[in-house]
Design an enzyme around this catalytic site. Structure first.
Site, short mmCIF file in Angstrom:
data_model
loop_
_atom_site.label_atom_id
_atom_site.label_comp_id
_atom_site.label_asym_id
_atom_site.label_seq_id
_atom_site.Cartn_x
_atom_site.Cartn_y
_atom_site.Cartn_z
N LEU A 121 29.28 -11.89 50.00
CA LEU A 121 30.16 -13.05 49.89
C LEU A 121 29.65 -14.24 50.70
CD1 LEU A 121 32.87 -14.12 48.81
CD2 LEU A 121 33.90 -13.34 50.95
N ASP A 122 29.47 -15.37 50.03
CA ASP A 122 29.10 -16.63 50.67
C ASP A 122 27.79 -16.54 51.44
OD1 ASP A 122 31.46 -17.71 49.69
OD2 ASP A 122 32.57 -17.30 51.52
#
Lengths: 300, 300, 300, 300
Positions: free
Chosen positions: D244-245
């Site tokens: 994530l990210d």
């Protein structure tokens, strides 16, 4: 009649709807802040934001903006205005304005053929980012009708030629007055407005110029920038006066460029900085943050 | 004789000491990159960075900068230069230069009374951030002697008056030549240099002007900026030509300002952007990244 | 004893020498601005600048900074302070401070081996850009003695090891108190200060961290930035608290970087943004523009 | 079937329609530039732009992007590709791609309820600023149907719940493949995509995250920024990976903010930087300027 474009139902409110903004310009002397804040306190107004500026020492001009809550006010706005005029404004020789923040300003747009500034402002109004509503888009060309009408905003075309300019401007002024415009934004409107227009229209006119003024006044600033070989291009938003590109500047910004750019790619890159600078200037104006002194602005 | 200021012993090296930089300007046509890269490959040079630019389509000018490793080179630099001239440069009609990155340029500084640009450049040289050494600081005033001498750099004063300007400039040129200057930096030198000086000195002269040119050419740009009410102030570094503040721009930058500033505070704020922009331009020049075409630059 | 570094004789004054600054923090309620401005007006003080902020609606905190002229004041500062305490501060439950702008703050510096932040602050003080004087530079290494002493500032070395840290910190506190420090600036001081130090030193401590916090807390942020492949690197200046790199942020800035940079070149580029951000934070603090609320700052 | 959104008739062309772009990644060694440029020259291709980068010294990776004119080419693109593979790519172990600049990439958009990134990208495509066409907008909500359809782009809703996520993603993949997407842009799509989706979709996915990563990973970054009291807010555009990210960053930018902002006003201000950063990243991708190495990007 079509209602002006205003924030759509689900949009967040642009600010507390229960506040008012007082702006003041007057000769500088002692006691102004005390008098204004005491007056507001006496009437139950709680100050939320306050900004002030003095343009110099003795003999200068004093500028102030106060935003206050209407919640505990003991008067409606209109009697409060009358009281302020007699109790505070007259003794200090103030020019002043008391604006209800819940009433969005009526912003009329004038455009020609470029869509970027127009669309950007209409998006921001729809989203509730600008405390304004748009009763009218005026143009000298048909090109942008579809864009305006998508947002439900009336779009009127008044062709302008060398021959009909005085009549065309008179018709523009008539339409703007009829629309109840509080201010006019030239969102890349490519005609020079006459002094007669500016006097007749009777409200502030904001322009976006596609250079960092005072560099590259007049036509074709991107080509001039290309030929000078600058490493920055910019945009300037200012109030329009009779002197071309010389009115009080509200906002400016620049972006870096390199030798790789052509006049055409500068135009493309410039669109981003133009619409950002214009939006910033319009927001400051709509929020009653801009005071004018001579050829300069105070932006709180 | 004092040794020029150069990176102190513990300073990190500014770049690989075993590289060279080739810069080329020539009429654009096919095959240039192939010819140059083939030549370098044949002589064992591994290309580390390569940049190129064409100023237009047919009939334009081609610019290139290649940085390559000397590690596997089969020739010394001087015979490599001779080979390049006959094998590549002549057929393509190139203006070119092959610089040993390990040999720092000799940067002479000219100053008047402001210390910020001088100190910033001397500090960067001492740190090893600029691939340059400083053999000399020339001034028309005594004020900055202490600052230069703290860094161990010779400081010479040549007073300049309206009457003695030709003689003073001749003496300046003599000193700069004697110091073996590869380029001269006007680090807030407050006299206009004559065309004679520029022709005689025989090397590039870099200036820092305290505005975003072409706005506010000439004296007192901060006061002019104050009076125009701009919302940005800037600085421009450019090569000096006979036309005042009109030479090819190397670097520019701006900082935002508000109505709160006075002409005096603009001067203070401007110092930061002046020294940053000048340092950026000088670094680009010292790293052989700047090519000039007419009144514009290509900065790789 | 050596006098602290302060602006040299010819330097421009950093601000009007006849002003004072009042900063106030208190629970938000109506009438604060009116009470303070009325008090100042009654004593002949003309307000030059005024800023205020409320951290929320009901139950929030109110922050204010007023700068006023001492010219027409009917009392000296000390009796004015006593009057303010009883007439205004107590009824409103204020924490407040009234500072004479003509008295520069005593800024002690702590450094290790990097010179850029130290030199930048010393230049700014000498030039009169910072309303501060420097009574002392403390270091855990000898390296920067020459730089400090060039500016005539006393330089003391207190070596810090894992074993002697409590004693070393006690000696640091003793020196800082003896120097009468109003605040301490860690100009790239490479040791973590203990909670004991922070409590004992009894004045604000400002740090510069070489990343855009909260990204890259702790050691080696440039290497972490390189490894994450960010396109911006930054610096953060904050008040030091016991939580590492987690104190209230005063100023931050970033610069763009590309894939071309190495961990080493990021360090070099970062020096420019570190010294600019630290200077901005220190100037805001020295001008009494920073108020702290919990873990955040209000910077007027 | 509706044609994808592409530049309207009157829009300026985004670039020379007669060029191609070659991108190369391979182990670094001598002779690569010579081999590629000689190959292109032999086939009549004139190199217009060239960029290269080496990720290190011996043992590193070499990256190159060359844009060349098709005007004098002696082969069509497909036979040129075959020749390049055998003559140059195989000997050097290259991963490479040769793209016809005249063929815009097919960019599918995925959105939820925020309109700003969607509108900005659709407007740029219409203007001809992005070398892309939009065959499809996918959403998990109905809200933005009107905006997409105003631009003549097909809009499909696939609701996503905790329960139906695998099926919903399978349907998304099916639609994206059917639309012939060359890449997918998450223009504020508010669902996390699974590793299965990323593997199945088979083309790059670009996201815009509303913080300067790696600060404020995950949900509600503006609230986290508010609570930490940062003085900058930012946006990051990156390729999506399973972490994530944490995928390779393409573009980042920030804007300054002050204590005056609330979490709500940060959201409003952030919209401008989000759409600018996303547009910059998408343009770089569409122009074949982004090469990926591990978790980092080279952006030429």
């Amino acid at each position: 009649m079509t209602a002006p474009l205003s924030p759509s139902g689900s949009a967040p409110a642009p600010g507390p709807s229960d506040t008012a903004v007082l702006t003041v310009t007057c000769p500088d002397r002692g006691g102004i802040v005390a008098a204004v804040s005491q007056f507001l306190f006496n009437h139950g107004a709680n100050i939320i934001h306050s900004d002030q500026h003095s343009s110099g020492l003795a003999g200068g001009t004093f500028f102030m903006r106060m935003e206050f809550s209407l919640a505990g006010l003991d008067l409606a706005l209109e009697p409060l205005r009358r009281a302020f005029q007699s109790v505070v404004a007259e003794p200090f020789g103030m020019e002043w304005r008391l604006s209800d923040a819940a009433r969005p300003g009526r912003m009329a747009l004038m455009v020609s053929r470029y869509d970027h500034c127009l669309l950007d402002l209409l998006w921001r109004v729809r989203r509730g980012d600008l405390n304004a509503e748009v009763p009218l888009v005026l143009s000298n060309h048909e090109d942008l009708r579809g864009d305006a009408e998508t947002f439900g905003v009336p779009f009127h075309v008044i062709p302008v030629t060398r021959e009909n300019k005085p009549e065309a401007e008179a018709e523009q002024v008539r339409r703007l007055r009829e629309a109840g415009a509080d201010f006019v934004v030239l969102a890349r409107y490519m005609q020079i407005l006459s002094g007669d227009f500016l006097r007749e229209v009777g409200c502030p006119v904001i322009n976006i110029h596609h250079s960092f003024l005072p560099a590259f006044v007049g036509a074709n600033p991107y080509r001039a920038a290309f030929e000078r070989g600058v490493k920055l291009i910019g945009a300037t938003s200012h109030y329009v006066t009779e002197d071309l590109d010389a009115g009080p500047i509200i906002a400016q910004d620049v972006i870096p460029v390199t030798h790789r750019e052509t006049p055409e790619s500068l135009v493309r890159l410039g669109r981003d900085v133009e619409r950002q600078v214009l939006a910033r200037a319009v927001k400051a104006h709509a929020d009653h943050r801009v005071l004018v002194e001579g050829n300069k602005t105070v932006v709180f």
